[in-house]
Write an enzyme that holds these catalytic residues in place. Structure first.
Site, PDB file in Angstrom:
ATOM      1  CG  ASP A 280       4.078   2.424  12.776  1.00 17.23           C
ATOM      2  OD1 ASP A 280       3.683   3.613  12.754  1.00 17.23           O
ATOM      3  OD2 ASP A 280       5.081   2.036  12.135  1.00 17.23           O
TER       4      ASP A 280
ATOM      5  CB  SER B 267       9.089   7.036   7.999  1.00 18.65           C
ATOM      6  OG  SER B 267       8.392   7.874   8.904  1.00 18.65           O
TER       7      SER B 267
ATOM      8  CG  HIS C 235       4.585   5.505  10.087  1.00 15.53           C
ATOM      9  ND1 HIS C 235       5.424   4.845  10.934  1.00 15.53           N
ATOM     10  CD2 HIS C 235       5.309   6.504   9.531  1.00 15.53           C
ATOM     11  CE1 HIS C 235       6.628   5.403  10.892  1.00 15.53           C
ATOM     12  NE2 HIS C 235       6.583   6.412  10.043  1.00 15.53           N
TER      13      HIS C 235
END
Ligand SMILES: *[C@@H]1O[C@H](CO)[C@@H](O)[C@H](O)[C@H]1NC(C)=O
Ligand SMILES: *[C@@H]1O[C@H](CO)[C@@H](O)[C@H](O)[C@H]1NC(C)=O
Ligand SMILES: *[C@@H]1O[C@H](CO)[C@@H](O)[C@H](O)[C@H]1NC(C)=O
Ligand SMILES: *[C@@H]1O[C@H](CO)[C@@H](O)[C@H](O)[C@H]1NC(C)=O
Length: 391
Positions: free
Chosen positions: A340, A52, A343
């Site tokens: 977040d 991700s 990340h």
């Protein structure tokens, strides 16, 4: 000249409402290199593999909670569109695209990837890791092996369109950028998600390295020669684990950081021998552990005011939940290292990208390296400039 150009481009791309702090030189480790490229060489395309931290939207169609195609994701991206990137803006991979003057590589599962087959592609998938079962608790994802299978599929398409000679040349001169392994810790080992998680950390690292080496070998056998492999970052400092640890002082899970760091040491050694065993291979190690740890602990050195709390999240350190809607966003995302619970923000991703692109790797600052091992520590800028046409 190259360096100057990229600096100008970085500045031009920072949205004007964001304050921009130039990172301070920290113990000399993060200084820019002054090594001139041997010859300016055009990189035809870039291919991304991983998780991700660089997925540009491959998960949008998959049944998984590992998705970011809704606001407030993308709020500071050029298009203000939630493309599926786990960031308020760009990811490190997007900045590298910019530094190479290449158009953004489309997610391989998107229609754009079919329309522009020569433009490179992004195979990364949130939840994905080195091991097949990593991230499975989140839902579906494209695992490391599956990403490689898709790359081989693309290679066959290129052979059909260009022929074998031109395809070999294209793949030889292209850059592959791999950012993986973090989920093997955060969504497998730490969380006891699979059978492999019962292994002691050193055996788990050996399993990761053996599997990863086999994966890199398939990429080499398929014609990849310029490959940038990122180490794992200090995942124990992600806001989610600060929340999990729940200390008042923002204590990272330092044991996990240490285990990840041992993986990185093993990865360095593995790449050195890989390059010795595979003629013409330039598979380089790019460290991000140090720069991310440094940002988390000394955010002010990089122009941030907050190094431990997610801009979008809830609970202590914003790490108690995923980023789910615009009302959860902090006042000034540009002041945060973390966007977040897992990340980095748009601006922190830029710092990481510049480290990977042109920063001196800490592992090269001690001792002399031989000409063979030097290949293992080139920056992406140097990798891009290498001319392999007569080698
Ligand atoms: C992982 O998945 C690939 C297919 O993507 C398969 O070929 C391989 O055998 C699997 N590895 C393990 C250890 O199950
Ligand atoms: C995973 O297992 C270990 C050892 O059994 C335990 O100490 C740890 O708390 C577990 N972690 C989670 C997130 O359940
Ligand atoms: C975190 O610790 C504080 C006390 O320091 C406690 O009040 C709170 O309930 C804890 N939060 C969680 C999620 O465990
Ligand atoms: C290796 O290091 C020594 C001293 O640290 C230095 O004198 C020598 O020039 C170096 N050799 C190369 C090839 O860089």
């Amino acid at each position: 000249m190259y360096q100057l150009l990229s600096a100008v481009i970085v500045l031009a791309l920072i949205p004007s409402q964001m304050s921009w702090g130039i990172p301070k030189i920290n113990h000399g480790v993060y200084a820019q290199t002054n090594v001139a490229p041997r010859r300016t060489h055009v990189v035809p395309a870039i291919y991304f593999f991983g998780d991700s931290t660089i997925d540009s939207g491959n998960n949008n169609q998959l049944p998984t909670i590992g998705r970011a195609n809704f606001p407030p994701y993308g709020r500071d991206f050029d298009t203000r569109h939630a493309s599926g990137r786990f960031s308020n803006g760009k990811m490190s991979s997007d900045w590298i695209n910019d530094f190479l003057h290449l158009p953004l590589a489309p997610p391989y599962t998107s229609p754009e990837a079919r329309m522009y087959p020569f433009q490179g592609a992004n195979f990364a998938s949130a939840g994905g890791g080195i091991l097949n079962n990593t991230g499975s608790v989140l839902g579906q994802k494209i695992s490391g092996w599956q990403q490689i299978e898709l790359f081989l599929e693309r290679r066959n398409e290129l052979i059909a369109k260009l022929g074998t000679v031109a395809t070999s040349r294209h793949l030889r001169d292209s850059i592959l950028y791999i950012a993986t392994g973090g989920n093997d810790y955060t969504h497998n080992w730490i969380t006891n998600d699979t059978d492999a998680a019962i292994l002691p950390h050193d055996e788990f690292n050996n399993l990761l390295l053996t599997t990863f080496k086999n994966q890199l070998q398939v990429l080499y056998n398929a014609g990849a020669r310029k490959v940038a492999v990122l180490g794992i970052g200090p995942v124990g400092c992600a806001p989610h684990f600060l929340w999990f640890t729940n200390t008042s002082t923002g204590q990272c899970m330092e044991t996990v950081n240490q285990y990840v760091s041992e993986f990185n040491d093993g990865l360095r050694e593995m790449l050195i021998s890989f390059n010795q065993q595979n003629q013409g291979a330039h598979f380089v190690y790019r460290d991000i552990w140090n720069v991310v740890y440094s940002m988390a602990k000394f955010p002010q050195n990089y122009g941030f005011t907050n190094g431990d709390t997610a801009c979008c999240g809830t609970g202590n350190y914003g790490g108690g939940s995923r980023c789910l809607n615009p009302s959860m966003v902090c006042e000034n995302p540009a002041a945060h290292v973390w966007w977040d619970e897992y990340h980095p923000s748009h601006r922190a991703s830029n710092v990481i990208a510049r480290q990977v692109w042109s920063g001196v790797d800490p592992s090269t600052t001690t001792g002399n390296s031989t000409s063979t091992t030097e290949y293992s520590f080139l920056t992406i800028r140097q990798l891009a400039a290498l001319d392999l046409s007569d080698g």
